[in-house]
Design a protein around this motif. Structure first.
Motif, PDB file in Angstrom:
ATOM      1  N   ILE A  33       0.872  -1.173   0.000  1.00 35.23           N
ATOM      2  CA  ILE A  33       0.000   0.000   0.000  1.00 35.23           C
ATOM      3  C   ILE A  33       0.909   1.224   0.000  1.00 35.23           C
ATOM      4  CG2 ILE A  33      -1.936   1.158   1.153  1.00 35.23           C
ATOM      5  CD1 ILE A  33      -2.544  -1.758   0.540  1.00 35.23           C
ATOM      6  N   TRP A  34       0.605   2.170  -0.870  1.00 33.41           N
ATOM      7  CA  TRP A  34       1.419   3.371  -1.043  1.00 33.41           C
ATOM      8  C   TRP A  34       0.839   4.542  -0.248  1.00 33.41           C
ATOM      9  CZ3 TRP A  34       5.870   3.198  -3.993  1.00 33.41           C
ATOM     10  CH2 TRP A  34       6.045   2.071  -4.815  1.00 33.41           C
ATOM     11  N   SER A  35       1.639   5.587  -0.101  1.00 30.54           N
ATOM     12  CA  SER A  35       1.213   6.786   0.628  1.00 30.54           C
ATOM     13  C   SER A  35       0.018   7.475  -0.034  1.00 30.54           C
ATOM     14  CB  SER A  35       2.379   7.771   0.754  1.00 30.54           C
ATOM     15  OG  SER A  35       3.015   7.945  -0.501  1.00 30.54           O
ATOM     16  N   ASP A  36      -0.185   7.271  -1.327  1.00 33.08           N
ATOM     17  CA  ASP A  36      -1.361   7.863  -1.986  1.00 33.08           C
ATOM     18  C   ASP A  36      -2.529   6.886  -2.032  1.00 33.08           C
ATOM     19  OD1 ASP A  36      -0.283   6.077  -3.782  1.00 33.08           O
ATOM     20  OD2 ASP A  36      -0.435   7.399  -5.518  1.00 33.08           O
ATOM     21  N   GLY A  37      -2.424   5.793  -1.280  1.00 26.20           N
ATOM     22  CA  GLY A  37      -3.534   4.849  -1.194  1.00 26.20           C
ATOM     23  C   GLY A  37      -3.540   3.766  -2.251  1.00 26.20           C
ATOM     24  N   ARG A  38      -2.655   3.877  -3.265  1.00 30.86           N
ATOM     25  CA  ARG A  38      -2.629   2.863  -4.325  1.00 30.86           C
ATOM     26  C   ARG A  38      -2.220   1.504  -3.760  1.00 30.86           C
ATOM     27  NH1 ARG A  38       0.076   4.514  -9.802  1.00 30.86           N
ATOM     28  NH2 ARG A  38      -1.751   5.885  -9.685  1.00 30.86           N
ATOM     29  N   GLU A  39      -2.840   0.436  -4.271  1.00 34.53           N
ATOM     30  CA  GLU A  39      -2.480  -0.940  -3.888  1.00 34.53           C
ATOM     31  C   GLU A  39      -1.806  -1.613  -5.067  1.00 34.53           C
ATOM     32  OE1 GLU A  39      -5.427  -3.518  -2.291  1.00 34.53           O
ATOM     33  OE2 GLU A  39      -6.310  -1.980  -0.988  1.00 34.53           O
ATOM     34  N   THR A  40      -0.662  -2.197  -4.824  1.00 39.92           N
ATOM     35  CA  THR A  40       0.052  -2.899  -5.890  1.00 39.92           C
ATOM     36  C   THR A  40       0.290  -4.341  -5.475  1.00 39.92           C
ATOM     37  OG1 THR A  40       1.184  -0.860  -6.567  1.00 39.92           O
ATOM     38  CG2 THR A  40       2.160  -2.932  -7.278  1.00 39.92           C
ATOM     39  N   PRO A  41      -0.363  -5.291  -6.177  1.00 42.81           N
ATOM     40  CA  PRO A  41      -0.115  -6.708  -5.883  1.00 42.81           C
ATOM     41  C   PRO A  41       1.144  -7.168  -6.609  1.00 42.81           C
ATOM     42  CG  PRO A  41      -2.041  -6.429  -7.336  1.00 42.81           C
ATOM     43  CD  PRO A  41      -1.341  -5.109  -7.245  1.00 42.81           C
ATOM     44  N   LEU A  42       2.060  -7.777  -5.868  1.00 39.09           N
ATOM     45  CA  LEU A  42       3.355  -8.199  -6.425  1.00 39.09           C
ATOM     46  C   LEU A  42       3.469  -9.710  -6.306  1.00 39.09           C
ATOM     47  CD1 LEU A  42       5.225  -5.322  -4.590  1.00 39.09           C
ATOM     48  CD2 LEU A  42       5.003  -5.497  -7.096  1.00 39.09           C
ATOM     49  N   HIS A  43       3.467 -10.363  -7.448  1.00 38.21           N
ATOM     50  CA  HIS A  43       3.514 -11.828  -7.485  1.00 38.21           C
ATOM     51  C   HIS A  43       4.866 -12.307  -6.955  1.00 38.21           C
ATOM     52  CE1 HIS A  43       3.639 -15.897  -9.269  1.00 38.21           C
ATOM     53  NE2 HIS A  43       2.314 -15.824  -9.256  1.00 38.21           N
ATOM     54  N   ARG A  44       4.850 -13.443  -6.246  1.00 40.42           N
ATOM     55  CA  ARG A  44       6.096 -13.960  -5.643  1.00 40.42           C
ATOM     56  C   ARG A  44       7.195 -14.156  -6.693  1.00 40.42           C
ATOM     57  NH1 ARG A  44       5.500 -20.266  -5.543  1.00 40.42           N
ATOM     58  NH2 ARG A  44       3.768 -20.503  -6.996  1.00 40.42           N
ATOM     59  N   HIS A 108       7.702  -0.007 -11.843  1.00 34.35           N
ATOM     60  CA  HIS A 108       7.420  -1.295 -12.476  1.00 34.35           C
ATOM     61  C   HIS A 108       6.157  -1.938 -11.930  1.00 34.35           C
ATOM     62  CE1 HIS A 108      11.757  -0.576 -13.035  1.00 34.35           C
ATOM     63  NE2 HIS A 108      11.521  -1.083 -14.220  1.00 34.35           N
ATOM     64  N   ALA A 109       5.359  -1.170 -11.193  1.00 31.62           N
ATOM     65  CA  ALA A 109       4.182  -1.727 -10.528  1.00 31.62           C
ATOM     66  C   ALA A 109       3.190  -2.285 -11.552  1.00 31.62           C
ATOM     67  CB  ALA A 109       3.512  -0.646  -9.673  1.00 31.62           C
ATOM     68  N   PRO A 110       2.738  -3.521 -11.346  1.00 30.54           N
ATOM     69  CA  PRO A 110       1.850  -4.139 -12.329  1.00 30.54           C
ATOM     70  C   PRO A 110       0.354  -3.897 -12.072  1.00 30.54           C
ATOM     71  CG  PRO A 110       2.607  -5.793 -10.785  1.00 30.54           C
ATOM     72  CD  PRO A 110       3.206  -4.472 -10.348  1.00 30.54           C
ATOM     73  N   ASP A 111       0.006  -3.016 -11.130  1.00 30.88           N
ATOM     74  CA  ASP A 111      -1.426  -2.724 -10.970  1.00 30.88           C
ATOM     75  C   ASP A 111      -1.897  -1.875 -12.148  1.00 30.88           C
ATOM     76  OD1 ASP A 111      -1.453   0.328 -10.012  1.00 30.88           O
ATOM     77  OD2 ASP A 111       0.261  -0.697  -9.084  1.00 30.88           O
ATOM     78  N   ASP A 112      -3.209  -1.898 -12.389  1.00 26.64           N
ATOM     79  CA  ASP A 112      -3.761  -1.259 -13.588  1.00 26.64           C
ATOM     80  C   ASP A 112      -3.490   0.246 -13.614  1.00 26.64           C
ATOM     81  OD1 ASP A 112      -4.647  -3.716 -14.339  1.00 26.64           O
ATOM     82  OD2 ASP A 112      -6.741  -3.391 -13.739  1.00 26.64           O
ATOM     83  N   ALA A 113      -3.625   0.908 -12.453  1.00 23.35           N
ATOM     84  CA  ALA A 113      -3.451   2.369 -12.430  1.00 23.35           C
ATOM     85  C   ALA A 113      -2.012   2.734 -12.798  1.00 23.35           C
ATOM     86  CB  ALA A 113      -3.805   2.918 -11.046  1.00 23.35           C
ATOM     87  N   SER A 114      -1.049   1.997 -12.245  1.00 16.92           N
ATOM     88  CA  SER A 114       0.356   2.309 -12.538  1.00 16.92           C
ATOM     89  C   SER A 114       0.682   2.036 -14.007  1.00 16.92           C
ATOM     90  CB  SER A 114       1.275   1.480 -11.641  1.00 16.92           C
ATOM     91  OG  SER A 114       1.041   1.777 -10.278  1.00 16.92           O
ATOM     92  N   ALA A 116      -1.437   2.144 -16.497  1.00 20.52           N
ATOM     93  CA  ALA A 116      -2.081   3.182 -17.320  1.00 20.52           C
ATOM     94  C   ALA A 116      -1.293   4.490 -17.256  1.00 20.52           C
ATOM     95  CB  ALA A 116      -3.521   3.401 -16.849  1.00 20.52           C
ATOM     96  N   GLU A 117      -0.762   4.819 -16.080  1.00 20.43           N
ATOM     97  CA  GLU A 117       0.069   6.025 -15.936  1.00 20.43           C
ATOM     98  C   GLU A 117       1.312   5.944 -16.825  1.00 20.43           C
ATOM     99  OE1 GLU A 117      -0.556   7.507 -11.333  1.00 20.43           O
ATOM    100  OE2 GLU A 117       1.383   6.631 -11.893  1.00 20.43           O
ATOM    101  N   ARG A 118       1.955   4.798 -16.809  1.00 21.64           N
ATOM    102  CA  ARG A 118       3.171   4.655 -17.629  1.00 21.64           C
ATOM    103  C   ARG A 118       2.831   4.794 -19.115  1.00 21.64           C
ATOM    104  NH1 ARG A 118       4.426   0.671 -13.809  1.00 21.64           N
ATOM    105  NH2 ARG A 118       4.021  -1.138 -15.135  1.00 21.64           N
ATOM    106  N   ARG A 119       1.722   4.184 -19.503  1.00 19.47           N
ATOM    107  CA  ARG A 119       1.346   4.260 -20.913  1.00 19.47           C
ATOM    108  C   ARG A 119       1.041   5.713 -21.301  1.00 19.47           C
ATOM    109  NH1 ARG A 119      -0.009   2.967 -25.578  1.00 19.47           N
ATOM    110  NH2 ARG A 119      -2.101   2.938 -26.466  1.00 19.47           N
TER     111      ARG A 119
END
Lengths: 396, 396
Positions: A33-44, A108-114, A116-119
């Motif tokens: 969980i990030w300071s701006d509330g974003r959640e990033t799931p990171l696969h093992r 490199h966050a693989p959540d959708d918001a991150s 989309a931001e990179r794109r």
């Protein structure tokens, strides 16, 4: 948990203003969980694969030694925490420990918001038409040779608009090699490292005659068309022979917007390109306009005089020819092209996989016309631009 | 109707045993009936586009002058017939006359049966595993240098199996350039026209260290990976350093047959490849196994030590890592690889976009190891092979 890991640093700097607040674990995934509330799931496996400790990476070359196939099928998290430095630290079920900086993770966050931001942050090409004749970026030879920030600006313009003019190149045989050497090595072809464009008695290509050459890319007969083309004018005394340039991406985007059926056809139909020579027999087949995996324009490939017969089901011929005829007609539409007469010392530099060029017919009886050309691939331009960007502190 | 047309001949010969029996017309299409009963519908623009009369084609270069966008929207057939020579002759509504030989028409017929025949006749790659160690085609340097039919056989083997050995290359600096010059120019890279593979104190790539190099293709960081790689052994005195080769197409076809889900993932997931160097910054993203538009294997792109982080939606990571781990594991499976120790004078020639190569760790304290390498793209191999085939009377 120890965080004294010897991390192998990349040349790239990955930064973020956001901080890691918390991490929670499932068997497969660490969710930060990030300071701006974003959640990033990171696969093992994603995390394990990107451990850059000096056991997993070779410090000398910054290259990965570890192979993810060597992770156990049941590898899982023993423990994970945000440490005092703000990094995510993971201890694995096999005892290995990995550390990840928030800048790297956010980049490199693989959540959708991150993603989309990179794109959205990716640079878009500057698309142009005839109005670019007045706005065309030109650069001075001496500045390119002496100054890295001019070199960077020139390459930036080539990456964005795909078309620039360099003035005051010495009017000497192979003088175009000096500014090219500021970038990289050449892309050699069967026409040589440097090719001479002039009317030849025994021409092996329409380029070496005096006829009108309709808008085309060079060497569409190759799997990888040469990326950047440099055309240096040594003599231009003949009547006729003006240069015409068309931004193929402008035509592609106009087709996408106004002729969606023809756009769909032209981006998916395989077109054949062959040369007809006694010493070479190059053949390649690809769509006239190619899209990348995101649907963005990647390249234009077209030279009418090198096309082979269309190999498509009979029932598709009507649609294919409608799209091809439209594309050719658009290439002749004055709103899409700029026309210039090259003077000795001028050098065009343009993206041969985007910008089509044409040459008006000239009369070889009225005077001489001699250009020299060479190619450099997009990879080299991009690599050089990135290294210059690093050195100049620009993002890349 | 006159058939006295000046036809511009291609270098290629298109022949058929079948004859044209009859032609019937609609507004858009001429349907020809063949002696074997086949019906081929020929669209008006397809036929007009492929008129090779000396008005439509430039005889000097055999290149098309006519542009199909110049055909009227209402262009139609005025008349069509099979003439005494057996050719299809068309008189167009604008008075132009075109002629088509049955060999050309049959070879380019857009009916489904003809297209399926052409597709079935295409050469298939020879796929191999460890058993190929005994069957590996080897060629003698002197024969390649002296004899065009040996050169043709060598290039045929490279096109089919993607892997050959050349024996008795002189053990001299840059001796590999002579057999390459029998093919074409080189593909230059930032590592030079010829690169030296030996352990270097300040290595900019794992290749220039002595570590185990897992199976990889060279330069997956480039949009077009170098096509053919030539690796010539000058010295091989160190303990270790055996060469290992894997037919990536064998792994691809095995994945397609036995692991269809992983095959679908690996052929569609974009993988990032980056180098990490102070002077260059190459990056490219593409599937690990790429298919052509017919679904056939086109190339393999993989070097674990040059991979960048996977940029994919979090929900796809599990499937992507399953496919990647499987691919890596298969590359290590002895049934897929051949292992050889190079002797001075040996030169491997292999398709770098298909055959992965690996190097066992060696001990630089025990002796010297020095290979020289160079690249030539597939386009050049294919062009040279086709011209040799023409000269030797082989189909191409």
């Amino acid at each position: 948990m120890t965080t004294e890991l010897d991390i192998v640093q990349d040349w790239r700097v990955f930064a973020t203003d956001h901080t890691l607040v918390r991490v929670t674990l499932t068997a497969d995934t660490a969710v930060v969980i990030w300071s701006d509330g974003r959640e990033t799931p990171l696969h093992r496996y994603f995390l394990r694969d990107n451990c850059t400790c000096s056991q997993c990476y070779l410090p000398l070359t910054r290259e990965q030694l570890f192979e993810i196939t060597d992770a156990a099928a049941d590898l899982t998290f023993a423990e994970a925490a945000i440490d005092a430095a703000g990094d995510l630290v993971v201890r694995w079920s096999d005892g290995h420990v990995s550390r990840y900086a928030p800048g790297w993770l956010r980049s490199h966050a693989p959540d959708d918001a991150s993603r989309a931001e990179r794109r959205a942050a990716r640079p878009r090409p500057f698309i142009w038409g005839s109005e670019y004749a007045d706005a065309l970026k030109s650069f001075d030879y001496a500045d390119i040779m002496a100054d890295d920030s001019t070199l960077w600006a020139w390459l930036s313009a080539l990456r964005s608009a795909g078309m620039t003019l360099v003035k005051n190149v010495p009017v000497e045989h192979e003088a175009l090699l000096a500014p090219i050497a500021r970038i990289s090595h050449l892309r050699e072809t069967n026409f040589g490292r440097v090719f001479d464009v002039k009317s030849k008695p025994r021409a092996d290509s329409a380029a070496y005659t005096s006829v009108n050459l309709p808008a085309h890319t060079d060497l569409p007969t190759r799997e990888l068309q040469p990326g950047l083309q440099f055309l240096h004018c040594l003599i231009n005394d003949a009547v006729g022979g003006e240069s015409v340039f068309v931004d193929g991406f402008a035509i592609g985007e106009a087709m996408r917007a106004h002729h969606p059926a023809e756009f769909a056809t032209i981006t998916t139909t395989q077109m054949a390109f062959w040369n007809r020579d006694d010493r070479t027999d190059y053949r390649w087949t690809a769509p006239l306009i190619a899209l990348n995996s995101d649907g963005d324009l990647e390249e234009v490939r077209f030279a009418n005089f090198l096309r082979g017969p269309i190999d498509a089901p009979a029932g598709q011929m009507d649609a294919i020819y409608a799209a091809l005829r439209l594309f050719q007609a658009m290439c002749r539409d004055p709103k899409y092209f700029i026309e210039r007469r090259l003077a000795p010392g001028d050098m065009w530099a343009f993206d041969n996989r985007r910008v089509l060029h044409a040459r008006r017919e000239f009369d070889p009886q009225t005077g001489e016309r001699h250009l020299q050309g060479a190619y450099v691939d997009r990879d080299e331009i991009n690599s050089r631009w990135r290294v210059l960007s690093r050195e100049l502190g620009e993002p890349c």
